[in-house]
Structures are given as C-alpha cells and as structure tokens.
Motif scaffolding. Structure first.
Motif, PDB file in Angstrom:
ATOM      1  N   PRO A   3       8.710   6.177  13.163  1.00  0.00           N
ATOM      2  CA  PRO A   3       9.484   5.064  12.601  1.00  0.00           C
ATOM      3  C   PRO A   3       9.388   3.846  13.504  1.00  0.00           C
ATOM      4  CG  PRO A   3      10.954   6.693  13.584  1.00  0.00           C
ATOM      5  CD  PRO A   3       9.565   7.255  13.668  1.00  0.00           C
ATOM      6  N   ALA A   4       9.643   2.671  12.923  1.00  0.00           N
ATOM      7  CA  ALA A   4       9.600   1.422  13.672  1.00  0.00           C
ATOM      8  C   ALA A   4      10.820   0.576  13.337  1.00  0.00           C
ATOM      9  CB  ALA A   4       8.326   0.642  13.360  1.00  0.00           C
ATOM     10  N   ILE A   5      11.328  -0.075  14.366  1.00  0.00           N
ATOM     11  CA  ILE A   5      12.406  -1.046  14.202  1.00  0.00           C
ATOM     12  C   ILE A   5      11.864  -2.405  14.624  1.00  0.00           C
ATOM     13  CG2 ILE A   5      14.632  -1.848  15.086  1.00  0.00           C
ATOM     14  CD1 ILE A   5      15.464   1.067  15.381  1.00  0.00           C
ATOM     15  N   VAL A   6      12.093  -3.400  13.775  1.00  0.00           N
ATOM     16  CA  VAL A   6      11.740  -4.773  14.119  1.00  0.00           C
ATOM     17  C   VAL A   6      13.035  -5.501  14.471  1.00  0.00           C
ATOM     18  CG1 VAL A   6      10.751  -6.941  13.312  1.00  0.00           C
ATOM     19  CG2 VAL A   6       9.699  -4.761  12.648  1.00  0.00           C
ATOM     20  N   TYR A   7      13.100  -5.985  15.716  1.00  0.00           N
ATOM     21  CA  TYR A   7      14.274  -6.717  16.192  1.00  0.00           C
ATOM     22  C   TYR A   7      13.968  -8.207  16.154  1.00  0.00           C
ATOM     23  CZ  TYR A   7      17.896  -8.578  19.235  1.00  0.00           C
ATOM     24  OH  TYR A   7      18.946  -9.310  19.735  1.00  0.00           O
ATOM     25  N   LEU A   8      14.844  -8.967  15.502  1.00  0.00           N
ATOM     26  CA  LEU A   8      14.668 -10.413  15.362  1.00  0.00           C
ATOM     27  C   LEU A   8      15.734 -11.131  16.179  1.00  0.00           C
ATOM     28  CD1 LEU A   8      14.007 -10.484  11.517  1.00  0.00           C
ATOM     29  CD2 LEU A   8      12.324 -10.414  13.376  1.00  0.00           C
ATOM     30  N   HIS A   9      15.274 -11.884  17.174  1.00  0.00           N
ATOM     31  CA  HIS A   9      16.191 -12.551  18.096  1.00  0.00           C
ATOM     32  C   HIS A   9      16.774 -13.818  17.469  1.00  0.00           C
ATOM     33  CE1 HIS A   9      13.285 -15.739  19.042  1.00  0.00           C
ATOM     34  NE2 HIS A   9      12.357 -14.808  19.200  1.00  0.00           N
ATOM     35  N   GLY A  10      17.712 -14.409  18.172  1.00  0.00           N
ATOM     36  CA  GLY A  10      18.418 -15.574  17.668  1.00  0.00           C
ATOM     37  C   GLY A  10      17.807 -16.898  18.084  1.00  0.00           C
ATOM     38  N   SER A  13      16.204 -18.093  21.705  1.00  0.00           N
ATOM     39  CA  SER A  13      16.116 -16.818  22.408  1.00  0.00           C
ATOM     40  C   SER A  13      14.654 -16.379  22.399  1.00  0.00           C
ATOM     41  CB  SER A  13      17.032 -15.787  21.747  1.00  0.00           C
ATOM     42  OG  SER A  13      17.131 -14.635  22.540  1.00  0.00           O
ATOM     43  N   SER A  14      14.413 -15.103  22.712  1.00  0.00           N
ATOM     44  CA  SER A  14      13.035 -14.612  22.765  1.00  0.00           C
ATOM     45  C   SER A  14      13.055 -13.095  22.859  1.00  0.00           C
ATOM     46  CB  SER A  14      12.316 -15.198  23.995  1.00  0.00           C
ATOM     47  OG  SER A  14      12.534 -14.400  25.138  1.00  0.00           O
ATOM     48  N   PRO A  15      11.873 -12.451  22.866  1.00  0.00           N
ATOM     49  CA  PRO A  15      11.818 -11.003  23.072  1.00  0.00           C
ATOM     50  C   PRO A  15      12.358 -10.580  24.441  1.00  0.00           C
ATOM     51  CG  PRO A  15       9.791 -11.753  22.069  1.00  0.00           C
ATOM     52  CD  PRO A  15      10.558 -12.989  22.465  1.00  0.00           C
ATOM     53  N   ARG A  16      12.595 -11.525  25.328  1.00  0.00           N
ATOM     54  CA  ARG A  16      13.147 -11.204  26.645  1.00  0.00           C
ATOM     55  C   ARG A  16      14.670 -11.302  26.671  1.00  0.00           C
ATOM     56  NH1 ARG A  16       8.672 -14.155  27.255  1.00  0.00           N
ATOM     57  NH2 ARG A  16       9.690 -16.131  27.735  1.00  0.00           N
ATOM     58  N   SER A  17      15.288 -11.429  25.508  1.00  0.00           N
ATOM     59  CA  SER A  17      16.747 -11.534  25.458  1.00  0.00           C
ATOM     60  C   SER A  17      17.399 -10.246  25.952  1.00  0.00           C
ATOM     61  CB  SER A  17      17.208 -11.826  24.025  1.00  0.00           C
ATOM     62  OG  SER A  17      17.073 -10.676  23.222  1.00  0.00           O
ATOM     63  N   GLN A  18      18.647 -10.362  26.298  1.00  0.00           N
ATOM     64  CA  GLN A  18      19.369  -9.213  26.851  1.00  0.00           C
ATOM     65  C   GLN A  18      19.439  -8.054  25.867  1.00  0.00           C
ATOM     66  OE1 GLN A  18      23.144 -10.205  28.622  1.00  0.00           O
ATOM     67  NE2 GLN A  18      23.625  -8.087  29.102  1.00  0.00           N
ATOM     68  N   ALA A  20      17.486  -7.353  23.315  1.00  0.00           N
ATOM     69  CA  ALA A  20      16.153  -6.764  23.121  1.00  0.00           C
ATOM     70  C   ALA A  20      15.798  -5.857  24.295  1.00  0.00           C
ATOM     71  CB  ALA A  20      15.107  -7.864  22.967  1.00  0.00           C
ATOM     72  N   ASN A  21      16.079  -6.307  25.510  1.00  0.00           N
ATOM     73  CA  ASN A  21      15.793  -5.482  26.689  1.00  0.00           C
ATOM     74  C   ASN A  21      16.661  -4.239  26.730  1.00  0.00           C
ATOM     75  OD1 ASN A  21      13.661  -6.905  27.873  1.00  0.00           O
ATOM     76  ND2 ASN A  21      15.069  -8.397  28.761  1.00  0.00           N
ATOM     77  N   GLU A  22      17.910  -4.367  26.306  1.00  0.00           N
ATOM     78  CA  GLU A  22      18.789  -3.199  26.271  1.00  0.00           C
ATOM     79  C   GLU A  22      18.279  -2.174  25.262  1.00  0.00           C
ATOM     80  OE1 GLU A  22      22.950  -5.394  27.621  1.00  0.00           O
ATOM     81  OE2 GLU A  22      22.523  -5.125  25.482  1.00  0.00           O
ATOM     82  N   LEU A  23      17.859  -2.633  24.094  1.00  0.00           N
ATOM     83  CA  LEU A  23      17.310  -1.706  23.105  1.00  0.00           C
ATOM     84  C   LEU A  23      16.082  -0.982  23.655  1.00  0.00           C
ATOM     85  CD1 LEU A  23      17.588  -3.651  19.729  1.00  0.00           C
ATOM     86  CD2 LEU A  23      18.634  -1.448  20.276  1.00  0.00           C
ATOM     87  N   LYS A  24      15.195  -1.726  24.314  1.00  0.00           N
ATOM     88  CA  LYS A  24      14.000  -1.113  24.900  1.00  0.00           C
ATOM     89  C   LYS A  24      14.379  -0.026  25.902  1.00  0.00           C
ATOM     90  CE  LYS A  24      11.219  -5.276  24.444  1.00  0.00           C
ATOM     91  NZ  LYS A  24      10.715  -6.475  25.129  1.00  0.00           N
ATOM     92  N   ALA A  25      15.461  -0.249  26.644  1.00  0.00           N
ATOM     93  CA  ALA A  25      15.894   0.718  27.649  1.00  0.00           C
ATOM     94  C   ALA A  25      16.586   1.928  27.033  1.00  0.00           C
ATOM     95  CB  ALA A  25      16.833   0.031  28.651  1.00  0.00           C
ATOM     96  N   VAL A  38       9.389  -6.512  18.810  1.00  0.00           N
ATOM     97  CA  VAL A  38      10.217  -7.707  18.960  1.00  0.00           C
ATOM     98  C   VAL A  38       9.305  -8.932  18.961  1.00  0.00           C
ATOM     99  CG1 VAL A  38      12.059  -8.810  20.282  1.00  0.00           C
ATOM    100  CG2 VAL A  38      11.785  -6.318  20.400  1.00  0.00           C
ATOM    101  N   PRO A  39       9.052  -9.506  17.797  1.00  0.00           N
ATOM    102  CA  PRO A  39       8.152 -10.661  17.749  1.00  0.00           C
ATOM    103  C   PRO A  39       8.773 -11.911  18.368  1.00  0.00           C
ATOM    104  CG  PRO A  39       9.101 -10.261  15.595  1.00  0.00           C
ATOM    105  CD  PRO A  39       9.543  -9.119  16.465  1.00  0.00           C
ATOM    106  N   GLU A  40       7.932 -12.725  18.941  1.00  0.00           N
ATOM    107  CA  GLU A  40       8.340 -14.056  19.428  1.00  0.00           C
ATOM    108  C   GLU A  40       8.396 -14.958  18.206  1.00  0.00           C
ATOM    109  OE1 GLU A  40       9.599 -16.638  21.942  1.00  0.00           O
ATOM    110  OE2 GLU A  40       8.321 -15.300  23.100  1.00  0.00           O
ATOM    111  N   LEU A  41       9.605 -15.360  17.807  1.00  0.00           N
ATOM    112  CA  LEU A  41       9.759 -16.106  16.557  1.00  0.00           C
ATOM    113  C   LEU A  41       9.507 -17.595  16.721  1.00  0.00           C
ATOM    114  CD1 LEU A  41      12.897 -14.301  15.099  1.00  0.00           C
ATOM    115  CD2 LEU A  41      10.478 -13.857  14.609  1.00  0.00           C
ATOM    116  N   GLY A  42       9.872 -18.159  17.847  1.00  0.00           N
ATOM    117  CA  GLY A  42       9.741 -19.598  18.020  1.00  0.00           C
ATOM    118  C   GLY A  42      10.828 -20.339  17.257  1.00  0.00           C
TER     119      GLY A  42
END
Length: 194
Positions: A3-10, A13-18, A20-25, A38-42
């Motif tokens: 399975p895959a989860i796509v996380y969309l930041h605010g 923000s960016s894929p380096r947001s807190q 996103a990093n917490e989810l990765k951990a 976690v795509p870089e949305l711009g």
C-alpha cells in the motif's frame, strides 16, 4: 501489493515538514509495508495539483490513501473526489482562495528558501480546484483541533457535516500530539497492520 500513502503538505511547507518527517519515522513501526510518498508541491496551485496527480499515477493499482494538511487537505479533498480515494484531512483549509487572499504579495518558503509572489491568479487557480458538492463524504476523515490559530475548525465541520471526524480541544494549526491520531488514520485508510 504494497500500500501507499501520499502526504500533501501545506502552504509554504515542503516534504521536509515536521509532520512528514514524523510520519516517515513512525510508519515502519505501525506498518512497515506502507510506502510513504511526499511530493514537493510548490506554490503554484495548478502545478501542485498536477504533481499530486502524477504521484498518485506513479502508484496506480496499489492500495492508496491520502493525508493532507492545511492547504494539502484542500488538494486531498479534490483528489479524493476525483479518484475515489480515502483521505485524512488534518486541520484542512476549506476555502484557501479566501484565506490566502491576505497573503498576496511577496512570499518566502522557509523550508525550500524559495521566494515568489502570490497573486490573484493563484487564488483563481485554487478556486477552480473547488470540488463542489461532496459525493462520498465517508471517504473524508477530518482531524481538527479547536485551538487552530489559522483556521476555524467549525468551517470544516460545516463543509463536511457527514464525514467522520476526530476533534481535539485545544491544540494549534500544526496539530499537537499528531502521533496519537496516526493509528486512527491508518485504520481509516484500511492500512492498519493486521
């Protein structure tokens, strides 16, 4: 199939947001089979939505779920309706084209260092992504904190009255104690470890 989860930041923000990093951990302990993307949305809404669509397409055919935070929650709502996916919305922006109107002008993304100008054209692009009436409210899981200093949580409740929700008293826009709700998100997305 993994399975895959796509996380969309605010916004700004960016894929380096807190979060996103917490989810990765945390995900490897909660379910090591999940791939987190976690795509870089711009800042440009059209490009952001296309990047999110491209990310979903890259894992098509696999069990998929969305998590969107703030502006990412708005994008996740539209994507959920377009692709029939479940989405967890963390303190989501409901009408970002109204909210961000006060931010028009020069901007700086502290994560990426990018400097740009937010324009009325960007607001029109956001408005064009408005999904309209929600056809599958059960596919949206609202996670709200009443102390959100940026968004009024009641706006999300009015917009999505028939969607399941988790409301916590206090907190803030970042969503305090995020780790507490992650198992519930995985369960909603059908990705809890069995």
């Amino acid at each position: 199939m993994r399975p895959a989860i796509v996380y969309l930041h605010g916004f700004n923000s960016s894929p380096r947001s807190q979060k996103a990093n917490e989810l990765k951990a945390w995900l490897p302990d909660l379910n090591p089979d999940i791939d987190l993307l976690v795509p870089e949305l711009g800042f440009d809404p059209r490009r952001a939505y296309q990047r999110a669509c491209d990310t979903l397409t890259s894992v098509a055919g696999r069990p998929l779920g969305l998590i969107g935070s703030s502006l990412g929650g708005y994008y996740a709502t539209a994507l959920s309706q377009q692709f029939g996916l479940r989405a967890a919305l963390i303190n989501p922006a409901i009408y970002p084209y109204e909210l961000l109107h006060d931010y028009l002008g020069p901007q700086h993304n502290p994560y990426t260092g990018e400097r740009y100008t937010l324009t009325t054209d960007h607001m029109e692009a956001l408005k064009a992504l408005e999904p309209g009436p929600i056809k599958r409210p059960e596919n949206l899981f609202l996670l709200l904190q009443t102390g959100d200093e940026t968004l009024d949580y009641r706006e999300a409740l009015r917009r999505h009255p028939h969607s399941p929700c988790w409301i916590q008293a206090g907190g803030d826009h970042r969503f305090q104690n995020f780790e507490v709700v992650v198992p519930a998100i995985l369960s909603f997305l059908g990705m809890a470890r069995t």
